[in-house]
Design a protein around this motif. Structure first.
Motif, short mmCIF file in Angstrom:
data_model
loop_
_atom_site.label_atom_id
_atom_site.label_comp_id
_atom_site.label_asym_id
_atom_site.label_seq_id
_atom_site.Cartn_x
_atom_site.Cartn_y
_atom_site.Cartn_z
N ILE A 156 17.18 -7.39 -5.90
CA ILE A 156 16.01 -6.51 -5.85
C ILE A 156 14.74 -7.28 -6.20
O ILE A 156 13.71 -7.12 -5.53
N GLU A 157 14.81 -8.13 -7.20
CA GLU A 157 13.64 -8.94 -7.57
C GLU A 157 13.23 -9.87 -6.43
O GLU A 157 12.04 -10.03 -6.15
N ASP A 158 14.21 -10.48 -5.76
CA ASP A 158 13.91 -11.39 -4.66
C ASP A 158 13.28 -10.66 -3.48
O ASP A 158 12.33 -11.16 -2.86
N VAL A 159 13.78 -9.48 -3.17
CA VAL A 159 13.21 -8.70 -2.05
C VAL A 159 11.80 -8.25 -2.41
O VAL A 159 10.88 -8.35 -1.59
N ARG A 160 11.60 -7.77 -3.63
CA ARG A 160 10.26 -7.34 -4.05
C ARG A 160 9.25 -8.48 -3.98
O ARG A 160 8.08 -8.28 -3.67
N ALA A 161 9.71 -9.70 -4.26
CA ALA A 161 8.82 -10.86 -4.26
C ALA A 161 8.24 -11.16 -2.88
O ALA A 161 7.17 -11.73 -2.77
N VAL A 162 8.94 -10.79 -1.82
CA VAL A 162 8.46 -11.07 -0.47
C VAL A 162 8.02 -9.82 0.28
O VAL A 162 7.58 -9.91 1.42
N ALA A 163 8.12 -8.66 -0.35
CA ALA A 163 7.74 -7.41 0.30
C ALA A 163 6.22 -7.29 0.42
O ALA A 163 5.48 -7.88 -0.37
N ALA A 164 5.78 -6.54 1.38
CA ALA A 164 4.34 -6.35 1.60
C ALA A 164 3.67 -5.62 0.43
O ALA A 164 2.49 -5.80 0.19
N HIS A 165 4.44 -4.82 -0.29
CA HIS A 165 3.90 -4.02 -1.39
C HIS A 165 5.09 -3.60 -2.26
O HIS A 165 6.18 -3.36 -1.74
#
Length: 110
Positions: free
Chosen positions: A26-35
């Protein structure tokens, strides 16, 4: 008993030791998410039938997509995208979660 969140603490598995698979993902996905609001987790009760969880997932996914498209961050993310298309859903799932995602009914075109 009701599922309210993903596993956050190590769970003991013989021969493998503690396993907590979701926080880092989850942290890794949030780091590259648009928002930060783009990502939504869906904890489900594994004791319920896949079809039941699939219906719940579909309802939550549609609600999340509508909320995100109405969020000011969505307009900014669209401006940053090459094709400026509206947000779509992307599911990241494993094992039974993959079965739940595959079984989720898709919305009908209106």
């Amino acid at each position: 008993m009701r599922a309210s969140r993903l596993l956050r603490f190590p769970t003991w598995i013989p021969f493998l030791g503690g396993v907590e698979p979701y926080t880092r993902l989850i942290e890794d996905v949030r780091a590259v998410a648009a928002h930060p609001r783009v990502l939504r987790t869906f904890p489900y009760d594994w004791r319920l039938p896949v079809r039941t969880n699939a219906r719940l997932l579909a309802r939550e996914a549609r609600r999340h997509l509508e909320e995100w498209r109405a969020h000011p961050g969505h307009a900014e993310a669209r401006r940053q995208a090459v094709d400026e298309r509206e947000a779509r859903l992307v599911f990241v799932a494993h094992s039974m979660g993959g079965l739940v995602a595959c079984a989720a009914p898709t919305p009908t075109a209106s």
